[in-house]
Design a protein around this motif. Structure first.
Motif, PDB file in Angstrom:
ATOM      1  N   MET A   1      55.464  47.933  39.172  1.00  0.00           N
ATOM      2  CA  MET A   1      55.039  47.416  40.479  1.00  0.00           C
ATOM      3  C   MET A   1      54.616  45.958  40.334  1.00  0.00           C
ATOM      4  N   ASP A   2      54.989  45.131  41.302  1.00  0.00           N
ATOM      5  CA  ASP A   2      54.577  43.731  41.298  1.00  0.00           C
ATOM      6  C   ASP A   2      53.239  43.585  42.017  1.00  0.00           C
ATOM      7  N   LYS A   3      52.622  42.404  41.857  1.00  0.00           N
ATOM      8  CA  LYS A   3      51.306  42.233  42.487  1.00  0.00           C
ATOM      9  C   LYS A   3      50.949  40.773  42.676  1.00  0.00           C
ATOM     10  N   ILE A   4      50.099  40.539  43.663  1.00  0.00           N
ATOM     11  CA  ILE A   4      49.458  39.246  43.874  1.00  0.00           C
ATOM     12  C   ILE A   4      47.966  39.472  43.663  1.00  0.00           C
ATOM     13  N   GLU A   5      47.371  38.682  42.760  1.00  0.00           N
ATOM     14  CA  GLU A   5      45.982  38.893  42.373  1.00  0.00           C
ATOM     15  C   GLU A   5      45.118  37.669  42.661  1.00  0.00           C
ATOM     16  N   ILE A   6      43.901  37.917  43.093  1.00  0.00           N
ATOM     17  CA  ILE A   6      42.882  36.867  43.200  1.00  0.00           C
ATOM     18  C   ILE A   6      41.857  37.147  42.112  1.00  0.00           C
ATOM     19  N   LEU A   7      41.756  36.240  41.153  1.00  0.00           N
ATOM     20  CA  LEU A   7      40.873  36.422  40.003  1.00  0.00           C
ATOM     21  C   LEU A   7      39.691  35.461  40.108  1.00  0.00           C
ATOM     22  N   ILE A   8      38.501  35.988  40.291  1.00  0.00           N
ATOM     23  CA  ILE A   8      37.284  35.177  40.310  1.00  0.00           C
ATOM     24  C   ILE A   8      36.652  35.268  38.929  1.00  0.00           C
ATOM     25  N   LYS A   9      36.658  34.163  38.184  1.00  0.00           N
ATOM     26  CA  LYS A   9      36.189  34.188  36.795  1.00  0.00           C
ATOM     27  C   LYS A   9      34.714  33.810  36.660  1.00  0.00           C
ATOM     28  N   ARG A  10      34.265  32.899  37.527  1.00  0.00           N
ATOM     29  CA  ARG A  10      32.861  32.479  37.487  1.00  0.00           C
ATOM     30  C   ARG A  10      32.290  32.476  38.895  1.00  0.00           C
ATOM     31  N   ASP A  11      30.998  32.705  38.998  1.00  0.00           N
ATOM     32  CA  ASP A  11      30.374  32.742  40.309  1.00  0.00           C
ATOM     33  C   ASP A  11      30.073  31.341  40.814  1.00  0.00           C
ATOM     34  N   SER A  12      29.447  31.239  41.974  1.00  0.00           N
ATOM     35  CA  SER A  12      29.178  29.935  42.586  1.00  0.00           C
ATOM     36  C   SER A  12      28.219  29.086  41.765  1.00  0.00           C
ATOM     37  N   ALA A  13      27.472  29.707  40.839  1.00  0.00           N
ATOM     38  CA  ALA A  13      26.549  28.958  39.974  1.00  0.00           C
ATOM     39  C   ALA A  13      27.193  28.585  38.654  1.00  0.00           C
ATOM     40  N   GLY A  14      28.440  28.975  38.452  1.00  0.00           N
ATOM     41  CA  GLY A  14      29.141  28.631  37.222  1.00  0.00           C
ATOM     42  C   GLY A  14      28.972  29.647  36.114  1.00  0.00           C
ATOM     43  N   ASN A  15      28.351  30.782  36.411  1.00  0.00           N
ATOM     44  CA  ASN A  15      28.143  31.812  35.399  1.00  0.00           C
ATOM     45  C   ASN A  15      29.296  32.816  35.405  1.00  0.00           C
ATOM     46  N   PRO A  16      29.576  33.435  34.254  1.00  0.00           N
ATOM     47  CA  PRO A  16      30.615  34.473  34.223  1.00  0.00           C
ATOM     48  C   PRO A  16      30.302  35.568  35.232  1.00  0.00           C
ATOM     49  N   ILE A  17      31.353  36.044  35.905  1.00  0.00           N
ATOM     50  CA  ILE A  17      31.168  37.069  36.943  1.00  0.00           C
ATOM     51  C   ILE A  17      30.666  38.383  36.334  1.00  0.00           C
ATOM     52  N   ASP A  18      29.682  38.970  36.986  1.00  0.00           N
ATOM     53  CA  ASP A  18      29.160  40.277  36.605  1.00  0.00           C
ATOM     54  C   ASP A  18      29.092  41.122  37.869  1.00  0.00           C
ATOM     55  N   LEU A  19      30.014  42.070  38.012  1.00  0.00           N
ATOM     56  CA  LEU A  19      30.082  42.864  39.237  1.00  0.00           C
ATOM     57  C   LEU A  19      28.834  43.713  39.464  1.00  0.00           C
ATOM     58  N   GLU A  20      28.093  43.974  38.397  1.00  0.00           N
ATOM     59  CA  GLU A  20      26.892  44.798  38.532  1.00  0.00           C
ATOM     60  C   GLU A  20      25.670  43.983  38.927  1.00  0.00           C
ATOM     61  N   SER A  21      25.830  42.659  38.950  1.00  0.00           N
ATOM     62  CA  SER A  21      24.694  41.809  39.316  1.00  0.00           C
ATOM     63  C   SER A  21      25.214  40.514  39.946  1.00  0.00           C
ATOM     64  N   MET A  22      25.447  40.557  41.269  1.00  0.00           N
ATOM     65  CA  MET A  22      25.980  39.406  41.987  1.00  0.00           C
ATOM     66  C   MET A  22      24.988  38.958  43.051  1.00  0.00           C
ATOM     67  N   SER A  23      24.978  37.659  43.303  1.00  0.00           N
ATOM     68  CA  SER A  23      24.125  37.140  44.371  1.00  0.00           C
ATOM     69  C   SER A  23      24.677  37.601  45.719  1.00  0.00           C
ATOM     70  N   LEU A  24      23.844  37.514  46.747  1.00  0.00           N
ATOM     71  CA  LEU A  24      24.294  37.923  48.075  1.00  0.00           C
ATOM     72  C   LEU A  24      25.493  37.091  48.512  1.00  0.00           C
ATOM     73  N   ALA A  25      25.466  35.776  48.273  1.00  0.00           N
ATOM     74  CA  ALA A  25      26.568  34.894  48.689  1.00  0.00           C
ATOM     75  C   ALA A  25      27.861  35.262  47.977  1.00  0.00           C
ATOM     76  N   ASP A  26      27.775  35.513  46.670  1.00  0.00           N
ATOM     77  CA  ASP A  26      28.974  35.868  45.906  1.00  0.00           C
ATOM     78  C   ASP A  26      29.494  37.242  46.314  1.00  0.00           C
ATOM     79  N   SER A  27      28.571  38.174  46.608  1.00  0.00           N
ATOM     80  CA  SER A  27      28.985  39.512  47.058  1.00  0.00           C
ATOM     81  C   SER A  27      29.723  39.434  48.382  1.00  0.00           C
ATOM     82  N   LYS A  28      29.222  38.596  49.308  1.00  0.00           N
ATOM     83  CA  LYS A  28      29.863  38.439  50.610  1.00  0.00           C
ATOM     84  C   LYS A  28      31.237  37.791  50.461  1.00  0.00           C
ATOM     85  N   ALA A  29      31.348  36.800  49.565  1.00  0.00           N
ATOM     86  CA  ALA A  29      32.641  36.146  49.331  1.00  0.00           C
ATOM     87  C   ALA A  29      33.642  37.149  48.776  1.00  0.00           C
ATOM     88  N   PHE A  30      33.193  37.938  47.799  1.00  0.00           N
ATOM     89  CA  PHE A  30      34.048  38.970  47.195  1.00  0.00           C
ATOM     90  C   PHE A  30      34.528  39.933  48.275  1.00  0.00           C
TER      91      PHE A  30
END
Length: 308
Positions: A1-30
């Protein structure tokens, strides 16, 4: 199967993304990126695409067969290049994806086709622009193939209801068609219908019905018309002519009738109608093509004037 992916590598503060601990702004963007992808999949429901979310990182994707994902990619590319026939629905949701993705320090958008993965982030460099589409284009011709249960039929203004999964469609028809379908109440049926936009709502009118013996043809034509809507330039001519010639080579004139019938509509494009007439030259006296080809010629003449 083919795919188009959006990969968020770092959050708005420049830190590595952690899905278990995201800011409200980053959670809303996601969330908003995911919602826009879901909207696109809903919009392209005939393509039977899927949504993917990778658990270990902020990766969201649309997944589907090669031919179907190519349709989505080409629509993104058209929107990026501001082509005249770009789809404003895509423009709206691509802008949302772009806005939220650019809130992050590090991200990428990729397209994987047959295992070959490329970055399409450059297509999102500039804001996507909507278009005022004042001319009739290929988007006016829409045909929908529905496989589902007939749940109601008749009425003062004849129509029938077909239940497909969790969705229900009301399809206009003639009194004769309603009588014919009435005997199939609560049975599974295969139909195709012309689609018209009225007050930002889709309405449906019956084009054809397929019996049990024609089930394979029904699904074959369903796939054909899904792919036709994305053909450009001279591609529609070759795509239609190759398919129609297959019917004629096999002397399957009943199958040819089923193939031609969806094109006999006021919204059908001249290139579609002309292609049918060119390929069918010399077959006007072959039953059961005679009346059908005369109808094709009539619709073409209503659009471009005298054909011959």
């Amino acid at each position: 199967m083919d795919k188009i992916e959006i990969l968020i590598k770092r959050d708005s503060a420049g830190n590595p993304i952690d899905l278990e601990s995201m800011s409200l702004a980053d959670s809303k963007a996601f969330s908003e990126i995911l919602i826009s992808l879901i909207k696109i999949v809903e919009f392209e429901k005939d393509l039977h695409l899927k949504i993917g979310v990778r658990k270990s990182s902020a990766v969201k994707s649309i997944i589907g067969p090669t031919d179907h994902m190519e349709i989505v990619y080409k629509k993104i590319e058209k929107a990026s290049k501001s082509e005249v026939d770009r789809d404003n629905f895509y423009v709206k949701h691509l802008n949302k994806i772009r806005e939220k993705a650019y809130q992050n320090e590090d991200f990428d958008i990729t397209y994987t086709k047959k295992g070959n993965r490329i970055s399409i982030k450059p297509l999102f460099t500039n804001q996507f622009k909507t278009t005022r589409n004042t001319q009739k284009g290929k988007g006016d011709f829409k045909i929908k193939f529905l496989n589902g249960t007939l749940t109601d039929c008749g009425g003062i203004k004849p129509n029938f209801h077909i239940s497909v999964g969790e969705s229900s469609f009301t399809i206009k028809c003639s009194p004769e068609e309603a009588r014919m379908l009435g005997g199939k109440l609560y049975e599974n049926i295969n139909v195709c219908a012309w689609v018209k936009e009225e007050n930002e709502k889709e309405t449906y009118k019956l084009c054809d019905v397929y019996d049990e013996k024609e089930a394979e043809l029904f699904f074959d034509l369903s796939d054909f018309f899904k792919l036709l809507k994305n053909k450009e330039g001279t591609e529609p001519f070759h795509f239609i002519s190759d398919k129609l010639e297959d019917f004629y080579d096999n002397k399957d004139y009943d199958g040819a009738v089923k193939f031609i019938k969806p094109f006999i509509h006021e919204s059908s494009l001249p290139v579609y109608l002309r292609t049918i007439l060119v390929v069918s030259k010399g077959l006007k006296n072959v039953m059961p093509l005679t009346g059908l080809l005369n109808e094709v010629e009539g619709y073409l003449e209503s659009k471009i004037g005298k054909v011959y």
